[in-house]
Every structure is written in C-alpha cells, then in structure tokens.
Scaffold this motif. Structure first.
Motif, PDB file in Angstrom:
ATOM      1  N   ASN A   1     -32.812  11.502  -1.235  1.00 15.17           N
ATOM      2  CA  ASN A   1     -33.692  12.653  -1.031  1.00 15.17           C
ATOM      3  C   ASN A   1     -33.980  12.841   0.450  1.00 15.17           C
ATOM      4  OD1 ASN A   1     -33.998  12.318  -3.898  1.00 15.17           O
ATOM      5  ND2 ASN A   1     -35.887  13.460  -3.776  1.00 15.17           N
ATOM      6  N   LEU A   2     -34.142  14.087   0.835  1.00 13.07           N
ATOM      7  CA  LEU A   2     -34.629  14.409   2.176  1.00 13.07           C
ATOM      8  C   LEU A   2     -36.077  14.834   2.029  1.00 13.07           C
ATOM      9  CD1 LEU A   2     -34.385  14.910   5.193  1.00 13.07           C
ATOM     10  CD2 LEU A   2     -33.406  17.159   4.700  1.00 13.07           C
ATOM     11  N   ASN A   3     -36.986  14.025   2.567  1.00 12.68           N
ATOM     12  CA  ASN A   3     -38.420  14.295   2.468  1.00 12.68           C
ATOM     13  C   ASN A   3     -38.952  14.760   3.818  1.00 12.68           C
ATOM     14  OD1 ASN A   3     -38.279  13.371  -0.175  1.00 12.68           O
ATOM     15  ND2 ASN A   3     -38.950  11.302   0.351  1.00 12.68           N
TER      16      ASN A   3
ATOM     17  N   THR B   1     -33.304  24.529   5.247  1.00 13.81           N
ATOM     18  CA  THR B   1     -32.049  24.626   4.503  1.00 13.81           C
ATOM     19  C   THR B   1     -31.163  23.444   4.878  1.00 13.81           C
ATOM     20  OG1 THR B   1     -32.143  27.050   4.495  1.00 13.81           O
ATOM     21  CG2 THR B   1     -30.011  26.032   4.013  1.00 13.81           C
ATOM     22  N   VAL B   2     -30.620  22.773   3.864  1.00 11.02           N
ATOM     23  CA  VAL B   2     -29.726  21.627   4.087  1.00 11.02           C
ATOM     24  C   VAL B   2     -28.358  21.958   3.505  1.00 11.02           C
ATOM     25  CG1 VAL B   2     -29.359  19.167   3.711  1.00 11.02           C
ATOM     26  CG2 VAL B   2     -31.678  20.054   3.917  1.00 11.02           C
ATOM     27  N   LYS B   3     -27.322  21.806   4.327  1.00 14.20           N
ATOM     28  CA  LYS B   3     -25.953  22.066   3.895  1.00 14.20           C
ATOM     29  C   LYS B   3     -25.087  20.840   4.142  1.00 14.20           C
ATOM     30  CE  LYS B   3     -26.051  27.043   5.034  1.00 14.20           C
ATOM     31  NZ  LYS B   3     -25.379  28.096   5.839  1.00 14.20           N
TER      32      LYS B   3
ATOM     33  N   PRO C   1     -39.444  25.874   1.253  1.00 14.02           N
ATOM     34  CA  PRO C   1     -40.473  25.587   2.253  1.00 14.02           C
ATOM     35  C   PRO C   1     -40.153  24.309   3.013  1.00 14.02           C
ATOM     36  CG  PRO C   1     -41.466  26.219   0.173  1.00 14.02           C
ATOM     37  CD  PRO C   1     -40.007  26.055  -0.094  1.00 14.02           C
ATOM     38  N   VAL C   2     -40.512  24.279   4.292  1.00 17.00           N
ATOM     39  CA  VAL C   2     -40.110  23.170   5.146  1.00 17.00           C
ATOM     40  C   VAL C   2     -40.702  21.838   4.683  1.00 17.00           C
ATOM     41  CG1 VAL C   2     -41.995  23.384   6.837  1.00 17.00           C
ATOM     42  CG2 VAL C   2     -39.746  22.527   7.567  1.00 17.00           C
ATOM     43  N   VAL C   3     -41.919  21.860   4.134  1.00 16.89           N
ATOM     44  CA  VAL C   3     -42.521  20.625   3.619  1.00 16.89           C
ATOM     45  C   VAL C   3     -42.148  20.506   2.151  1.00 16.89           C
ATOM     46  CG1 VAL C   3     -44.652  19.342   3.208  1.00 16.89           C
ATOM     47  CG2 VAL C   3     -44.412  20.733   5.266  1.00 16.89           C
ATOM     48  N   SER C   4     -41.179  19.654   1.879  1.00  9.71           N
ATOM     49  CA  SER C   4     -40.670  19.532   0.517  1.00  9.71           C
ATOM     50  C   SER C   4     -39.865  18.251   0.394  1.00  9.71           C
ATOM     51  CB  SER C   4     -39.788  20.740   0.162  1.00  9.71           C
ATOM     52  OG  SER C   4     -38.699  20.829   1.068  1.00  9.71           O
ATOM     53  N   SER C   5     -39.357  18.003  -0.805  1.00 13.85           N
ATOM     54  CA  SER C   5     -38.443  16.892  -1.064  1.00 13.85           C
ATOM     55  C   SER C   5     -37.199  17.482  -1.705  1.00 13.85           C
ATOM     56  CB  SER C   5     -39.080  15.855  -1.985  1.00 13.85           C
ATOM     57  OG  SER C   5     -38.175  14.792  -2.249  1.00 13.85           O
ATOM     58  N   ILE C   6     -36.067  17.330  -1.035  1.00 17.89           N
ATOM     59  CA  ILE C   6     -34.816  17.911  -1.512  1.00 17.89           C
ATOM     60  C   ILE C   6     -33.902  16.791  -1.984  1.00 17.89           C
ATOM     61  CG2 ILE C   6     -32.756  19.217  -0.876  1.00 17.89           C
ATOM     62  CD1 ILE C   6     -34.444  20.688   1.191  1.00 17.89           C
ATOM     63  N   ASN C   7     -33.511  16.857  -3.248  1.00 13.77           N
ATOM     64  CA  ASN C   7     -32.568  15.888  -3.794  1.00 13.77           C
ATOM     65  C   ASN C   7     -31.148  16.280  -3.396  1.00 13.77           C
ATOM     66  OD1 ASN C   7     -30.663  15.330  -6.505  1.00 13.77           O
ATOM     67  ND2 ASN C   7     -31.880  13.592  -5.808  1.00 13.77           N
TER      68      ASN C   7
ATOM     69  N   THR D   1     -37.092  12.675   6.718  1.00 16.34           N
ATOM     70  CA  THR D   1     -36.653  11.318   6.408  1.00 16.34           C
ATOM     71  C   THR D   1     -35.750  11.318   5.186  1.00 16.34           C
ATOM     72  OG1 THR D   1     -38.760  10.463   7.230  1.00 16.34           O
ATOM     73  CG2 THR D   1     -37.418   8.965   5.913  1.00 16.34           C
ATOM     74  N   PHE D   2     -34.598  10.671   5.305  1.00 16.50           N
ATOM     75  CA  PHE D   2     -33.709  10.493   4.164  1.00 16.50           C
ATOM     76  C   PHE D   2     -34.104   9.204   3.446  1.00 16.50           C
ATOM     77  CE2 PHE D   2     -30.673  13.860   4.834  1.00 16.50           C
ATOM     78  CZ  PHE D   2     -30.726  14.105   6.193  1.00 16.50           C
ATOM     79  N   VAL D   3     -34.290   9.301   2.141  1.00 19.08           N
ATOM     80  CA  VAL D   3     -34.720   8.156   1.343  1.00 19.08           C
ATOM     81  C   VAL D   3     -33.683   7.885   0.257  1.00 19.08           C
ATOM     82  CG1 VAL D   3     -36.504   7.204  -0.161  1.00 19.08           C
ATOM     83  CG2 VAL D   3     -37.148   8.677   1.759  1.00 19.08           C
ATOM     84  N   GLY D   4     -33.105   6.679   0.281  1.00 16.55           N
ATOM     85  CA  GLY D   4     -32.154   6.270  -0.739  1.00 16.55           C
ATOM     86  C   GLY D   4     -32.812   5.321  -1.723  1.00 16.55           C
ATOM     87  N   SER D   5     -32.631   5.574  -3.018  1.00 10.79           N
ATOM     88  CA  SER D   5     -33.188   4.719  -4.061  1.00 10.79           C
ATOM     89  C   SER D   5     -32.061   4.061  -4.835  1.00 10.79           C
ATOM     90  CB  SER D   5     -34.052   5.541  -5.026  1.00 10.79           C
ATOM     91  OG  SER D   5     -35.119   6.160  -4.349  1.00 10.79           O
ATOM     92  N   GLN D   6     -32.264   2.799  -5.198  1.00 15.37           N
ATOM     93  CA  GLN D   6     -31.211   2.051  -5.887  1.00 15.37           C
ATOM     94  C   GLN D   6     -30.837   2.693  -7.207  1.00 15.37           C
ATOM     95  OE1 GLN D   6     -33.176  -1.807  -7.086  1.00 15.37           O
ATOM     96  NE2 GLN D   6     -32.562  -1.054  -9.083  1.00 15.37           N
ATOM     97  N   ARG D   7     -29.641   2.415  -7.657  1.00 21.30           N
ATOM     98  CA  ARG D   7     -29.204   2.869  -8.984  1.00 21.30           C
ATOM     99  C   ARG D   7     -30.005   2.112 -10.050  1.00 21.30           C
ATOM    100  NH1 ARG D   7     -26.869  -1.331 -11.142  1.00 21.30           N
ATOM    101  NH2 ARG D   7     -25.656  -2.810  -9.930  1.00 21.30           N
ATOM    102  N   THR D   8     -29.935   2.606 -11.282  1.00 24.19           N
ATOM    103  CA  THR D   8     -30.602   1.952 -12.401  1.00 24.19           C
ATOM    104  C   THR D   8     -29.909   0.620 -12.701  1.00 24.19           C
ATOM    105  OG1 THR D   8     -31.174   4.091 -13.332  1.00 24.19           O
ATOM    106  CG2 THR D   8     -31.266   2.196 -14.819  1.00 24.19           C
TER     107      THR D   8
END
Length: 207
Positions: A97-99, A119-121, A151-157, A196-203
C-alpha cells in the motif's frame, strides 16, 4: 448421646467397614513394593530447521531527487516524480500500500474534491524521463497502468504489484495536482506530505 456412639462402634457393621479399608491399604502397599521401572524406547530424531523470512521493501528515487519542495502552486499545476519500488526481502508479500499522511491539515488536504489529488501509475519497464530540471515529465515505452487516484491523503493498494514477489520491482510515478476547481480559499496554504510504501506479509500457510 455418648452411649449411642459407643453402641454403633461395637456393631458388626462398623467392624466390617474398618476391615475393608485395611485390605485396600495393604493392596496399595504391595503394588508399590513391586514397581521397579518401565521399558522405554525412542525414535531417530527428525531434525527440522526453520529460517524465518525477511520483509524488506525499498523506494528509490529515479532521476529527480526526493523530497520535493515546490512553491507557487496554482489550480491546474502538478508535480510528478518516479520511484522504483523493490522487494529486497526473501518473503512474498500479501499486499503493498501507498499511505499518505500530512503534518498539519489544511483545506489542501481536507477538501477531498477541490484539494490536492494523488495519482499513482506503473510502467512495465523503467520510465523515460523528459522535461527540464525541476519539472520532469515521464513516458512509458511499455504498458502503463493507473494503480490509484483520489484525494492526496489516502491509502492506495497497489494491486498485482511486481514487488509482491521477492526480488520484484515496480516502476512507479506519483503525481500530486491541484484541480482547476480550487478557488480563492486555497491561496497561501501549505501541505507537508509523507508518502510511505507499506508491505505486509502474505498469509501464513502449512509448510
């Protein structure tokens, strides 16, 4: 009352109960004397080694440097920068996610319609930088995908990101823009953004 208790103690029934308890106690004592040990055996050790994975995700600026500071923004302006997002760890990720957070809220970040937009490309190959110093533009010679916009303040998966896999790299651009619908209430405002880019582990799974 004392006479009654004496009569019960002298009865044949009372003697039988006491005798029975004596037999049980004797049997337990014999069992204890006859117990010397038990046979045991063990299997060959099944040696198992488990190494835990490492999560390590990094965003590196490409071309123009980051952080970015700009002034004199007016409605219709935008700034764009390129980053390479790399999974440098040994584990697959379940999500990236990009937070975006902001140091101090203003109309630029609280007005989700007329305020700053993000906008993220992604590009399937590295972006080609053009434009001039301080105001770069980017073109993609491969396949372009819009990963998120709003909106600029958001969390984009970042769905289907290449960086979900160990060693994977995403070629990204992020753009911050002020819509043409922004009016005079947006003059003289400031927004200090942190992306900030946030990576979360797989299940976890059975291994």
């Amino acid at each position: 009352m004392s006479t009654k208790f004496a009569t019960i103690a002298a009865s044949s029934t009372a003697r039988k109960v006491v005798g029975s308890l004596g037999v049980i106690g004797a049997a337990a004592a014999v069992a204890g004397v006859g117990t010397f040990g038990t046979f045991t055996d063990s299997s060959t050790p099944a040696n198992t080694t488990i190494d835990t994975a490492t999560l390590d995700i990094n965003a590196a600026a490409v071309g123009e440097s980051i952080p970015v500071t700009t002034a004199g923004f007016v409605p219709g302006d935008s700034l764009t920068r390129a980053v390479n997002l790399v999974n440098s760890g040994t584990a697959a990720l379940g999500s990236v996610n990009l937070n975006t957070t902001v140091a101090a809220a203003s109309v630029l970040t609280t007005d989700f319609t007329n305020g700053l937009q993000l906008t993220v490309k992604s590009c399937s190959v590295p972006w080609t930088q053009g434009g001039v110093a301080g105001a770069p533009t980017y073109s993609c010679s491969g396949t372009t995908q819009v990963l998120g916009a709003g909106p600029v303040v958001s969390s984009i998966n970042l769905a289907n990101a290449a960086s979900l896999a160990p060693g994977g790299t995403d070629y990204l651009t992020f753009s911050v823009s002020l819509p043409t619908t922004a009016d005079n209430t947006f003059q003289g405002k400031t927004a200090a953004l942190s992306l900030t880019f946030v990576g979360s582990q797989r299940t976890g799974t059975a291994r």
